[in-house]
Design a protein around this motif. Structure first.
Motif, PDB file in Angstrom:
ATOM      1  N   PHE A  59       0.824  -1.208   0.000  1.00 34.61           N
ATOM      2  CA  PHE A  59       0.000   0.000   0.000  1.00 34.61           C
ATOM      3  C   PHE A  59       0.853   1.251   0.000  1.00 34.61           C
ATOM      4  CE2 PHE A  59      -3.147  -2.996   2.059  1.00 34.61           C
ATOM      5  CZ  PHE A  59      -3.884  -3.142   0.898  1.00 34.61           C
ATOM      6  N   LEU A  60       2.045   1.155   0.578  1.00 34.50           N
ATOM      7  CA  LEU A  60       2.981   2.270   0.443  1.00 34.50           C
ATOM      8  C   LEU A  60       3.282   2.510  -1.036  1.00 34.50           C
ATOM      9  CD1 LEU A  60       5.067   4.352   1.364  1.00 34.50           C
ATOM     10  CD2 LEU A  60       6.695   2.465   1.673  1.00 34.50           C
ATOM     11  N   GLN A 100       1.389   1.692  -3.595  1.00 34.01           N
ATOM     12  CA  GLN A 100       0.191   2.250  -4.229  1.00 34.01           C
ATOM     13  C   GLN A 100       0.057   3.739  -3.918  1.00 34.01           C
ATOM     14  OE1 GLN A 100      -2.067   0.737  -6.353  1.00 34.01           O
ATOM     15  NE2 GLN A 100      -0.493  -0.851  -6.409  1.00 34.01           N
ATOM     16  N   GLY A 101       0.403   4.103  -2.696  1.00 30.03           N
ATOM     17  CA  GLY A 101       0.306   5.503  -2.320  1.00 30.03           C
ATOM     18  C   GLY A 101       1.318   6.378  -3.023  1.00 30.03           C
ATOM     19  N   TYR A 130       6.741  13.539  -6.956  1.00 33.06           N
ATOM     20  CA  TYR A 130       7.873  12.661  -6.696  1.00 33.06           C
ATOM     21  C   TYR A 130       8.403  12.128  -8.020  1.00 33.06           C
ATOM     22  CZ  TYR A 130       8.252  12.081  -1.625  1.00 33.06           C
ATOM     23  OH  TYR A 130       8.509  12.262  -0.301  1.00 33.06           O
ATOM     24  N   LEU A 175      12.375   5.647  -1.125  1.00 36.93           N
ATOM     25  CA  LEU A 175      11.501   5.414   0.019  1.00 36.93           C
ATOM     26  C   LEU A 175      11.219   3.924   0.186  1.00 36.93           C
ATOM     27  CD1 LEU A 175      10.802   8.005   1.410  1.00 36.93           C
ATOM     28  CD2 LEU A 175       8.466   7.805   0.587  1.00 36.93           C
ATOM     29  N   PRO A 228       7.037  10.794   5.032  1.00 38.96           N
ATOM     30  CA  PRO A 228       6.424  10.422   3.752  1.00 38.96           C
ATOM     31  C   PRO A 228       5.996   8.970   3.683  1.00 38.96           C
ATOM     32  CG  PRO A 228       8.776  10.877   3.480  1.00 38.96           C
ATOM     33  CD  PRO A 228       8.417  11.317   4.855  1.00 38.96           C
ATOM     34  N   VAL A 229       6.737   8.081   4.343  1.00 37.75           N
ATOM     35  CA  VAL A 229       6.338   6.672   4.318  1.00 37.75           C
ATOM     36  C   VAL A 229       4.950   6.516   4.915  1.00 37.75           C
ATOM     37  CG1 VAL A 229       6.752   4.434   5.385  1.00 37.75           C
ATOM     38  CG2 VAL A 229       8.617   5.616   4.227  1.00 37.75           C
ATOM     39  N   PHE A 274       2.217   8.241   2.593  1.00 39.65           N
ATOM     40  CA  PHE A 274       1.882   7.541   1.358  1.00 39.65           C
ATOM     41  C   PHE A 274       1.278   6.176   1.642  1.00 39.65           C
ATOM     42  CE2 PHE A 274       5.331  10.411  -0.353  1.00 39.65           C
ATOM     43  CZ  PHE A 274       4.424  11.273  -0.937  1.00 39.65           C
ATOM     44  N   LEU A 275       1.692   5.577   2.757  1.00 41.60           N
ATOM     45  CA  LEU A 275       1.016   4.344   3.154  1.00 41.60           C
ATOM     46  C   LEU A 275      -0.465   4.624   3.378  1.00 41.60           C
ATOM     47  CD1 LEU A 275       0.766   1.452   4.198  1.00 41.60           C
ATOM     48  CD2 LEU A 275       1.544   2.268   6.440  1.00 41.60           C
ATOM     49  N   GLN A 296      -2.240   7.058   2.057  1.00 37.89           N
ATOM     50  CA  GLN A 296      -2.871   7.304   0.757  1.00 37.89           C
ATOM     51  C   GLN A 296      -3.134   5.997   0.023  1.00 37.89           C
ATOM     52  OE1 GLN A 296      -3.929  10.277  -0.643  1.00 37.89           O
ATOM     53  NE2 GLN A 296      -3.602  11.018   1.437  1.00 37.89           N
ATOM     54  N   GLY A 297      -2.194   5.069   0.152  1.00 38.05           N
ATOM     55  CA  GLY A 297      -2.370   3.785  -0.526  1.00 38.05           C
ATOM     56  C   GLY A 297      -3.481   2.957   0.070  1.00 38.05           C
ATOM     57  N   LEU A 298      -3.855   3.247   1.298  1.00 41.36           N
ATOM     58  CA  LEU A 298      -4.926   2.492   1.952  1.00 41.36           C
ATOM     59  C   LEU A 298      -6.308   3.030   1.604  1.00 41.36           C
ATOM     60  CD1 LEU A 298      -3.294   1.899   5.439  1.00 41.36           C
ATOM     61  CD2 LEU A 298      -4.144   0.130   3.898  1.00 41.36           C
ATOM     62  N   LEU A 357      -3.006  -1.410  10.458  1.00 45.18           N
ATOM     63  CA  LEU A 357      -1.748  -1.346   9.715  1.00 45.18           C
ATOM     64  C   LEU A 357      -0.994  -0.063  10.056  1.00 45.18           C
ATOM     65  CD1 LEU A 357      -1.366  -3.798   7.976  1.00 45.18           C
ATOM     66  CD2 LEU A 357      -1.727  -2.408   5.951  1.00 45.18           C
TER      67      LEU A 357
END
Lengths: 201, 201
Positions: free
Chosen positions: A165-166, A168-169, A179, A187, B161-162, B165-166, B168-170, B187
């Motif tokens: 999911f990271l 995907q984000g 980015y 990352l 950022p990790v 973005f995690l 956002q990916g969720l 998570l």
DNA sequence: ACCGTTATCATGCGATCGCATTACAAAAAC
DNA sequence: GTTTTTGTAATGCGATCGCATGATAACGGT
């Protein structure tokens, strides 16, 4: 049976035109006329292979998944004596829009994702795709854990979805230019460093 | 100056109707007539406040960011003597579609994200929004590091950022029903556990 | 060779779109 | 009270949409 065209091949060819239109003009701009022009055929031909626009898009979504999987398998097959970390990193990199093909797929994917919020059929297809990839990812992490490649206290059943999911984000920020692919991969590597043991077999 | 309506307020009211249409009918279904009907006004009124559809959508995107920020500040203000981790977790939870408002915002956000891949103006707005949130997140993590709340070897410039973005990916998996909000938060907490020191001041 | 099926194309139709135009009501300015 | 400006609504227009229909060419079965 007269004539000799391969129906599935024709549909895939038209689907490629759909991808091109979505990634260049946007999802809402997809019309039968645009797809026909992009594919170099008439509108009637598109209708011949896809009775409705909905069926065309639904087929396109399923074909997209196959395209991603094909690119994934090709990327994994290109590795020479990879470690589990190598496999996981390569699979992750495939999901990121780093090359034109990846970017096109990412654009199409996010377009269908947006559409899925109001079209349950799309949501089901995407759910299925997510589930499959996650299953494989979890299996990979568990194997890495079994081989002792993970750090102490690292749960593969948590790290697999976190990394996925990271990734995907990170697709969105790359698409809009916030980015660069290299930033994103840095990352990813930072996350992998915290999950996998440092070098040494 | 005759009449006495607040232009900005009217525009925000119409924008709320835009959000409702996007999240229930989809981005491509947004028409001036739908927005007018949703807002309970005539089509001419919509045209009066937004000369073109593009301007209406662009304003909607900027207003969306303000709405998210307002919800974020409200969530943070509701915390009593929060630790840095509490603040970061609350800010993260706001980004996830856990309630109807959050889900509507997530639907709208992903719709504009898809559109941004072919509309540079949207991409710029989203880039700006991402950048601002990331800046605040990084500042929060740095402060946590300064206070000694992070584990040894944890780089706040990476973790911020990790985690973001995690999150956002969720959003996507929750929207399509693959993950429940609780699964996603679990998570997030797992990731926070690995970044922050265990309890004890 | 003939016929039937199929692939392909061109065209038409009703609906809907964004946008422009116009009309009308209401409140501020004088 | 009249004028002027603004908010709101109704309507029309050209373009485009998805889809249906009919025409044409090409190949397989007999």
């Amino acid at each position: 049976m007269p004539k000799q065209v391969d129906h599935e091949q024709r549909r895939r060819l038209l689907t490629e035109a759909v991808f091109a239109v979505i990634s260049t003009q946007g999802f809402e701009a997809v019309s039968l006329r645009d797809v026909a022009e992009q594919a170099g055929v008439s509108m009637g031909t598109v209708q011949h292979y896809f009775p409705t626009k909905q069926q065309m898009l639904s087929f396109a979504l399923s074909h997209m998944r196959e395209r991603v999987l094909a690119r994934l398998q090709a990327a994994l097959a290109a590795l020479r004596e990879p470690t589990r970390r190598d496999l996981i990193r390569a699979a992750t990199a495939v999901m990121l829009p780093v090359d034109p093909a990846g970017r096109e797929e990412a654009c199409v994917n996010i377009a269908f994702f947006s559409a899925a919020t109001v079209t349950p059929a799309y949501a089901e297809q995407l759910r299925d795709g997510y589930g499959r990839i996650l299953t494989v990812s979890v299996a990979n992490f568990r194997e890495a854990a079994r081989l002792g490649e993970l750090r102490d206290g690292i749960d593969p059943d948590v790290e697999a979805p976190v990394l996925y999911f990271l990734t995907q984000g990170l697709v969105g920020p790359i698409l809009v230019g916030l980015y660069s692919p290299d930033d994103a991969l840095a990352l990813i590597d930072a996350q992998l460093d915290r999950v996998f043991r440092p070098i040494s077999p």
